[in-house]
Design a protein around this motif. Structure first.
Motif, PDB file in Angstrom:
ATOM      1  N   MET A 113       0.851  -1.171   0.000  1.00 12.76           N
ATOM      2  CA  MET A 113       0.000   0.000   0.000  1.00 12.76           C
ATOM      3  C   MET A 113       0.893   1.229   0.000  1.00 12.76           C
ATOM      4  O   MET A 113       1.901   1.298   0.676  1.00 12.76           O
ATOM      5  N   GLY A 114       0.531   2.214  -0.777  1.00  7.80           N
ATOM      6  CA  GLY A 114       1.332   3.428  -0.890  1.00  7.80           C
ATOM      7  C   GLY A 114       1.081   4.378   0.264  1.00  7.80           C
ATOM      8  O   GLY A 114       0.226   4.159   1.116  1.00  7.80           O
ATOM      9  N   SER A 115       1.847   5.410   0.285  1.00  9.79           N
ATOM     10  CA  SER A 115       1.679   6.419   1.318  1.00  9.79           C
ATOM     11  C   SER A 115       1.958   7.792   0.718  1.00  9.79           C
ATOM     12  O   SER A 115       2.544   7.910  -0.350  1.00  9.79           O
ATOM     13  N   ILE A 116       1.508   8.810   1.404  1.00 11.65           N
ATOM     14  CA  ILE A 116       1.727  10.185   0.968  1.00 11.65           C
ATOM     15  C   ILE A 116       2.886  10.738   1.778  1.00 11.65           C
ATOM     16  O   ILE A 116       2.901  10.632   2.998  1.00 11.65           O
ATOM     17  N   ARG A 117       3.849  11.306   1.084  1.00  9.99           N
ATOM     18  CA  ARG A 117       4.988  11.899   1.783  1.00  9.99           C
ATOM     19  C   ARG A 117       4.878  13.406   1.711  1.00  9.99           C
ATOM     20  O   ARG A 117       4.713  13.978   0.643  1.00  9.99           O
ATOM     21  N   ILE A 118       4.972  14.026   2.834  1.00 12.32           N
ATOM     22  CA  ILE A 118       4.967  15.477   2.918  1.00 12.32           C
ATOM     23  C   ILE A 118       6.395  15.903   3.261  1.00 12.32           C
ATOM     24  O   ILE A 118       6.959  15.463   4.255  1.00 12.32           O
ATOM     25  N   TYR A 119       6.971  16.727   2.410  1.00 11.70           N
ATOM     26  CA  TYR A 119       8.334  17.177   2.624  1.00 11.70           C
ATOM     27  C   TYR A 119       8.340  18.611   3.144  1.00 11.70           C
ATOM     28  O   TYR A 119       7.435  19.395   2.877  1.00 11.70           O
ATOM     29  N   LYS A 120       9.393  18.913   3.848  1.00 14.61           N
ATOM     30  CA  LYS A 120       9.580  20.254   4.381  1.00 14.61           C
ATOM     31  C   LYS A 120       9.555  21.264   3.232  1.00 14.61           C
ATOM     32  O   LYS A 120      10.186  21.074   2.204  1.00 14.61           O
ATOM     33  N   GLY A 121       8.784  22.315   3.383  1.00 19.99           N
ATOM     34  CA  GLY A 121       8.706  23.349   2.373  1.00 19.99           C
ATOM     35  C   GLY A 121       7.610  23.125   1.330  1.00 19.99           C
ATOM     36  O   GLY A 121       7.392  23.977   0.483  1.00 19.99           O
ATOM     37  N   MET A 122       6.938  21.973   1.391  1.00 23.77           N
ATOM     38  CA  MET A 122       5.849  21.729   0.432  1.00 23.77           C
ATOM     39  C   MET A 122       4.628  22.536   0.836  1.00 23.77           C
ATOM     40  O   MET A 122       4.312  22.646   2.018  1.00 23.77           O
ATOM     41  N   PRO A 123       3.930  23.080  -0.140  1.00 21.60           N
ATOM     42  CA  PRO A 123       2.680  23.769   0.209  1.00 21.60           C
ATOM     43  C   PRO A 123       1.651  22.731   0.652  1.00 21.60           C
ATOM     44  O   PRO A 123       1.718  21.565   0.251  1.00 21.60           O
ATOM     45  N   PRO A 124       0.705  23.131   1.483  1.00 22.38           N
ATOM     46  CA  PRO A 124      -0.316  22.172   1.926  1.00 22.38           C
ATOM     47  C   PRO A 124      -1.168  21.721   0.739  1.00 22.38           C
ATOM     48  O   PRO A 124      -1.321  22.444  -0.252  1.00 22.38           O
ATOM     49  N   LEU A 125      -1.709  20.496   0.835  1.00 23.97           N
ATOM     50  CA  LEU A 125      -2.561  19.974  -0.226  1.00 23.97           C
ATOM     51  C   LEU A 125      -3.885  20.727  -0.252  1.00 23.97           C
ATOM     52  O   LEU A 125      -4.424  21.092   0.780  1.00 23.97           O
ATOM     53  N   THR A 126      -4.401  20.922  -1.458  1.00 24.57           N
ATOM     54  CA  THR A 126      -5.692  21.590  -1.601  1.00 24.57           C
ATOM     55  C   THR A 126      -6.815  20.578  -1.351  1.00 24.57           C
ATOM     56  O   THR A 126      -6.580  19.364  -1.335  1.00 24.57           O
ATOM     57  N   GLU A 127      -8.026  21.077  -1.197  1.00 25.82           N
ATOM     58  CA  GLU A 127      -9.185  20.192  -1.013  1.00 25.82           C
ATOM     59  C   GLU A 127      -9.344  19.271  -2.224  1.00 25.82           C
ATOM     60  O   GLU A 127      -9.668  18.093  -2.076  1.00 25.82           O
ATOM     61  N   GLU A 128      -9.106  19.794  -3.427  1.00 25.06           N
ATOM     62  CA  GLU A 128      -9.223  18.999  -4.642  1.00 25.06           C
ATOM     63  C   GLU A 128      -8.184  17.876  -4.670  1.00 25.06           C
ATOM     64  O   GLU A 128      -8.472  16.750  -5.070  1.00 25.06           O
ATOM     65  N   GLN A 129      -6.956  18.202  -4.264  1.00 21.90           N
ATOM     66  CA  GLN A 129      -5.907  17.185  -4.238  1.00 21.90           C
ATOM     67  C   GLN A 129      -6.236  16.096  -3.227  1.00 21.90           C
ATOM     68  O   GLN A 129      -6.055  14.909  -3.510  1.00 21.90           O
ATOM     69  N   LEU A 130      -6.730  16.481  -2.060  1.00 23.81           N
ATOM     70  CA  LEU A 130      -7.105  15.490  -1.055  1.00 23.81           C
ATOM     71  C   LEU A 130      -8.244  14.604  -1.553  1.00 23.81           C
ATOM     72  O   LEU A 130      -8.230  13.388  -1.358  1.00 23.81           O
ATOM     73  N   ALA A 131      -9.232  15.202  -2.229  1.00 27.54           N
ATOM     74  CA  ALA A 131     -10.348  14.433  -2.762  1.00 27.54           C
ATOM     75  C   ALA A 131      -9.868  13.439  -3.812  1.00 27.54           C
ATOM     76  O   ALA A 131     -10.334  12.294  -3.864  1.00 27.54           O
ATOM     77  N   GLU A 132      -8.911  13.848  -4.650  1.00 32.60           N
ATOM     78  CA  GLU A 132      -8.373  12.951  -5.675  1.00 32.60           C
ATOM     79  C   GLU A 132      -7.603  11.797  -5.044  1.00 32.60           C
ATOM     80  O   GLU A 132      -7.710  10.651  -5.492  1.00 32.60           O
ATOM     81  N   ILE A 133      -6.850  12.081  -4.007  1.00 35.62           N
ATOM     82  CA  ILE A 133      -6.100  11.026  -3.308  1.00 35.62           C
ATOM     83  C   ILE A 133      -7.064  10.008  -2.723  1.00 35.62           C
ATOM     84  O   ILE A 133      -6.873   8.792  -2.850  1.00 35.62           O
ATOM     85  N   ILE A 134      -8.116  10.477  -2.106  1.00 36.03           N
ATOM     86  CA  ILE A 134      -9.102   9.575  -1.495  1.00 36.03           C
ATOM     87  C   ILE A 134      -9.817   8.761  -2.577  1.00 36.03           C
ATOM     88  O   ILE A 134     -10.032   7.556  -2.426  1.00 36.03           O
ATOM     89  N   ALA A 135     -10.171   9.408  -3.699  1.00 38.95           N
ATOM     90  CA  ALA A 135     -10.863   8.706  -4.784  1.00 38.95           C
ATOM     91  C   ALA A 135      -9.994   7.632  -5.413  1.00 38.95           C
ATOM     92  O   ALA A 135     -10.505   6.636  -5.930  1.00 38.95           O
ATOM     93  N   ASN A 136      -8.679   7.818  -5.393  1.00 38.89           N
ATOM     94  CA  ASN A 136      -7.759   6.862  -6.016  1.00 38.89           C
ATOM     95  C   ASN A 136      -7.105   5.926  -5.009  1.00 38.89           C
ATOM     96  O   ASN A 136      -6.078   5.315  -5.305  1.00 38.89           O
ATOM     97  N   ALA A 137      -7.695   5.796  -3.859  1.00 34.33           N
ATOM     98  CA  ALA A 137      -7.166   4.901  -2.833  1.00 34.33           C
ATOM     99  C   ALA A 137      -7.163   3.464  -3.361  1.00 34.33           C
ATOM    100  O   ALA A 137      -7.964   3.114  -4.232  1.00 34.33           O
TER     101      ALA A 137
END
Length: 63
Positions: free
Chosen positions: A1-25
């Motif tokens: 199973m994959g995971s999401i990596r948040i790196y230092k300096g990355m902008p926060p994910l938008t609502e649309e990006q979060l929705a796409e991640i959830i839809a493609n689980a």
């Protein structure tokens, strides 16, 4: 199973990006629609060989 990596300096994910991640689980095999893939013919199945028998002198790509 994959995971999401948040790196230092990355902008926060938008609502649309979060929705796409959830839809493609990841889904179970029962939830995947394979109806657009044509079945293999008897001729295609008869021609199949295990990968290790296809070509003798081929380098192992994975190593």
């Amino acid at each position: 199973m994959g995971s999401i990596r948040i790196y230092k300096g990355m902008p926060p994910l938008t609502e649309e990006q979060l929705a796409e991640i959830i839809a493609n689980a990841p889904k179970s095999d029962d939830d995947i629609d394979y109806s657009d893939i044509p079945p293999l013919t008897d001729e295609q199945l008869a021609r199949m060989k295990p990968a290790r028998l296809r070509e003798k002198n081929r380098k192992n790509i994975a190593s």
